[in-house]
Design a protein around this motif. Sequence first.
Motif, PDB file in Angstrom:
ATOM      1  N   ALA A 105       1.004  -1.561  -0.188  1.00 53.53           N
ATOM      2  CA  ALA A 105       0.241   0.148   0.307  1.00 53.53           C
ATOM      3  C   ALA A 105       0.917   0.911   0.146  1.00 53.53           C
ATOM      4  N   ALA A 106       2.030   1.090   0.590  1.00 57.23           N
ATOM      5  CA  ALA A 106       2.539   2.567   0.512  1.00 57.23           C
ATOM      6  C   ALA A 106       3.579   2.465  -0.436  1.00 57.23           C
ATOM      7  N   ALA A 107       4.731   1.311  -1.148  1.00 56.54           N
ATOM      8  CA  ALA A 107       5.027   1.984  -2.081  1.00 56.54           C
ATOM      9  C   ALA A 107       4.205   1.820  -3.420  1.00 56.54           C
ATOM     10  N   HIS A 108       2.662   1.937  -3.315  1.00 54.11           N
ATOM     11  CA  HIS A 108       2.086   2.238  -4.598  1.00 54.11           C
ATOM     12  C   HIS A 108       1.310   3.614  -4.166  1.00 54.11           C
ATOM     13  N   ARG A 109       1.692   4.241  -3.267  1.00 56.69           N
ATOM     14  CA  ARG A 109       0.982   5.005  -2.414  1.00 56.69           C
ATOM     15  C   ARG A 109      -0.448   5.048  -2.748  1.00 56.69           C
ATOM     16  N   ALA A 110      -1.478   4.106  -2.003  1.00 53.82           N
ATOM     17  CA  ALA A 110      -2.550   3.934  -1.997  1.00 53.82           C
ATOM     18  C   ALA A 110      -3.659   5.205  -1.096  1.00 53.82           C
ATOM     19  N   ASP A 111      -4.429   5.619  -2.389  1.00 52.93           N
ATOM     20  CA  ASP A 111      -4.853   6.684  -0.959  1.00 52.93           C
ATOM     21  C   ASP A 111      -6.425   5.648  -1.039  1.00 52.93           C
ATOM     22  N   ALA A 112      -7.151   4.758  -1.347  1.00 56.21           N
ATOM     23  CA  ALA A 112      -8.140   3.465  -1.038  1.00 56.21           C
ATOM     24  C   ALA A 112      -7.906   2.339  -1.063  1.00 56.21           C
ATOM     25  N   LEU A 113      -8.769   1.533   0.003  1.00 57.63           N
ATOM     26  CA  LEU A 113      -8.399   0.311  -0.388  1.00 57.63           C
ATOM     27  C   LEU A 113     -10.230  -0.736  -1.076  1.00 57.63           C
ATOM     28  N   VAL A 114      -9.976  -1.275  -1.708  1.00 66.03           N
ATOM     29  CA  VAL A 114     -11.239  -1.777  -2.021  1.00 66.03           C
ATOM     30  C   VAL A 114     -11.170  -4.146  -1.644  1.00 66.03           C
ATOM     31  N   CYS A 115     -12.184  -4.334  -0.681  1.00 66.58           N
ATOM     32  CA  CYS A 115     -11.883  -5.514  -0.842  1.00 66.58           C
ATOM     33  C   CYS A 115     -12.382  -6.167  -1.133  1.00 66.58           C
ATOM     34  N   ILE A 116     -12.521  -7.039  -1.955  1.00 65.77           N
ATOM     35  CA  ILE A 116     -13.513  -7.954  -2.571  1.00 65.77           C
ATOM     36  C   ILE A 116     -13.202  -9.481  -2.008  1.00 65.77           C
ATOM     37  N   GLY A 117     -14.394  -9.918  -1.923  1.00 64.14           N
ATOM     38  CA  GLY A 117     -14.307 -11.388  -0.756  1.00 64.14           C
ATOM     39  C   GLY A 117     -14.585 -11.482  -0.024  1.00 64.14           C
ATOM     40  N   GLY A 118     -14.017 -12.548   0.899  1.00 62.43           N
ATOM     41  CA  GLY A 118     -14.926 -13.454   2.690  1.00 62.43           C
ATOM     42  C   GLY A 118     -14.098 -12.436   3.779  1.00 62.43           C
ATOM     43  N   GLY A 119     -14.611 -12.834   4.641  1.00 63.83           N
ATOM     44  CA  GLY A 119     -13.993 -12.606   5.962  1.00 63.83           C
ATOM     45  C   GLY A 119     -12.148 -12.379   5.946  1.00 63.83           C
ATOM     46  N   SER A 120     -11.180 -13.619   5.398  1.00 63.54           N
ATOM     47  CA  SER A 120     -10.090 -13.224   5.265  1.00 63.54           C
ATOM     48  C   SER A 120      -9.902 -11.190   5.301  1.00 63.54           C
ATOM     49  N   THR A 121     -10.654 -11.786   3.379  1.00 61.88           N
ATOM     50  CA  THR A 121     -10.286 -10.313   2.354  1.00 61.88           C
ATOM     51  C   THR A 121      -9.873  -9.715   3.131  1.00 61.88           C
ATOM     52  N   THR A 122     -11.586  -9.630   3.375  1.00 66.34           N
ATOM     53  CA  THR A 122     -12.108  -8.114   4.420  1.00 66.34           C
ATOM     54  C   THR A 122     -10.977  -7.505   6.531  1.00 66.34           C
ATOM     55  N   GLY A 123     -10.650  -8.570   6.538  1.00 65.51           N
ATOM     56  CA  GLY A 123      -9.540  -8.825   7.667  1.00 65.51           C
ATOM     57  C   GLY A 123      -8.490  -8.398   7.142  1.00 65.51           C
ATOM     58  N   LEU A 124      -8.072  -8.704   5.661  1.00 63.47           N
ATOM     59  CA  LEU A 124      -6.500  -8.365   5.182  1.00 63.47           C
ATOM     60  C   LEU A 124      -7.044  -6.383   5.496  1.00 63.47           C
ATOM     61  N   ALA A 125      -7.930  -6.428   4.008  1.00 61.52           N
ATOM     62  CA  ALA A 125      -7.907  -4.666   4.179  1.00 61.52           C
ATOM     63  C   ALA A 125      -8.096  -4.276   5.724  1.00 61.52           C
ATOM     64  N   LYS A 126      -8.337  -4.546   6.666  1.00 58.71           N
ATOM     65  CA  LYS A 126      -8.765  -3.713   8.070  1.00 58.71           C
ATOM     66  C   LYS A 126      -7.267  -3.534   8.132  1.00 58.71           C
ATOM     67  N   ALA A 127      -6.645  -4.858   8.173  1.00 51.87           N
ATOM     68  CA  ALA A 127      -5.204  -4.818   9.321  1.00 51.87           C
ATOM     69  C   ALA A 127      -3.886  -3.507   8.286  1.00 51.87           C
ATOM     70  N   VAL A 128      -4.764  -3.456   7.217  1.00 49.38           N
ATOM     71  CA  VAL A 128      -3.791  -2.011   6.106  1.00 49.38           C
ATOM     72  C   VAL A 128      -4.631  -1.045   7.201  1.00 49.38           C
ATOM     73  N   ALA A 129      -5.411  -0.251   6.822  1.00 49.11           N
ATOM     74  CA  ALA A 129      -6.576   0.544   7.505  1.00 49.11           C
ATOM     75  C   ALA A 129      -6.353   0.193   8.783  1.00 49.11           C
ATOM     76  N   LEU A 130      -5.486  -0.056   9.485  1.00 49.93           N
ATOM     77  CA  LEU A 130      -5.507   0.117  11.141  1.00 49.93           C
ATOM     78  C   LEU A 130      -3.959   1.164  11.249  1.00 49.93           C
ATOM     79  N   THR A 131      -3.322   0.709  10.279  1.00 53.34           N
ATOM     80  CA  THR A 131      -1.929   1.968   9.948  1.00 53.34           C
ATOM     81  C   THR A 131      -1.530   2.798   9.652  1.00 53.34           C
ATOM     82  N   THR A 132      -2.948   2.572   8.642  1.00 55.18           N
ATOM     83  CA  THR A 132      -1.687   3.506   7.301  1.00 55.18           C
ATOM     84  C   THR A 132      -3.545   4.520   7.727  1.00 55.18           C
ATOM     85  N   GLY A 133      -4.818   4.215   8.040  1.00 53.02           N
ATOM     86  CA  GLY A 133      -6.157   4.954   8.002  1.00 53.02           C
ATOM     87  C   GLY A 133      -6.934   5.078   6.476  1.00 53.02           C
ATOM     88  N   LEU A 134      -5.710   4.732   5.482  1.00 54.65           N
ATOM     89  CA  LEU A 134      -6.869   4.313   4.304  1.00 54.65           C
ATOM     90  C   LEU A 134      -8.033   4.178   4.637  1.00 54.65           C
TER      91      LEU A 134
END
Length: 377
Positions: A105-134
């Motif tokens: 997320a940092a390397a690609h300078r992401a400014d938003a996250l889209v998660c498409i999938g089940g709980g594990s996918t959503t959980g990973l997006a949350k882990a990124v948002a937890l430290t980045t605030g995206l």
Amino acid sequence: MPAFDDRQPETRPPASSVVERQGVKGVRFDHDTLAQRVRFASASAAEILADEIKELGAARVMVIAAEAERELAHRIAAQLPVAHWHHEVAMHVPVEVAERAREQAAAHRADALVCIGGGSTTGLAKAVALTTGLPIVAVPTTYAGSEATNVWGLTEHARKTTGTDPRVLPRTIVYDATLMLTLPVDLSVASGLNALAHCVDSMWAPRADPIDRALAGEGIRALRIGLPLVAAEPDGLDGREHALYGAYLSAVAFASAGSGLHHKICHVLGGMFDLPHAQTHAVVLPHVLAFNAPAAPDAERRIAAAFDAESATGGLARLRTRLDAPRSLRDYGMPESGIGPAAEAILAAVPPGNPTPVTADNITGLLHAAWEGAEPR
């Protein structure tokens, strides 16, 4: 006394209770509603997703989807300004997987996250948002419900840690029941019973209040109608929409009420033995319901009514029989030798105010029955 009061013994003040002040007896509770946009429309995911990203003003989106859903993700997100497609997803969000996603997320300078999938996918997006605030826009493809909560979870050294943080709550959920049509029946059943577990736990979790119980009851009713339709007609939209609606309600109730005994058990088991999330919840649910229901009569009546059954345990048993639900933890790789260590870890995590007092003996008995697939006691 109002019909919706179901006081339980607690070790701290409950979220809702009957109180008497200055001679006036009434109900008192505090309820927080999470700020989130929900868009529910079948066959419209791509169009709605594009609208939501445009409204966010995002120009460099990181799309998170497991390998199994790579093609689906590329189709749904084709109209987005995607800076990075991320497909490394793992159950229970291992810390090292989360770290790699954060780095991308940092390397690609992401400014938003889209998660498409089940709980594990959503959980990973949350882990990124937890430290980045995206900001996150979630497009669920199962009935996991993580998309409607502010709960995050990470696993390290066979121990799963969970917490809550407003940064991880998706800004928008895009619900499209047609995305569930290819979810196999066995996974649909397990995922739907996971949602049902959210409802049951929300009847007596630490912060449960009358609004949570109302949402949970309607969630049970919708899942009771939807899941058999999904099993009988996997290609039918009616069952999928009922189940998805019920799953959303279950997650909203759970986010407010907090983790009850059922979820504490499943978090320990999932982290300790890397068991599949939905199937673990499906197996454990009837045992926790049988364990707590006798000590929570009002909750038991509510659950029974939502099942349109004479008893809560009977209603759940009837539904599970119709669905040929998962029965034993050993079928998913839990060793019998793990029961003792798991019981010890669960005892340390028992939530306050559980209707039935939890002891080493009774939690070990519950785990052993779930491990071997015995009838709930």
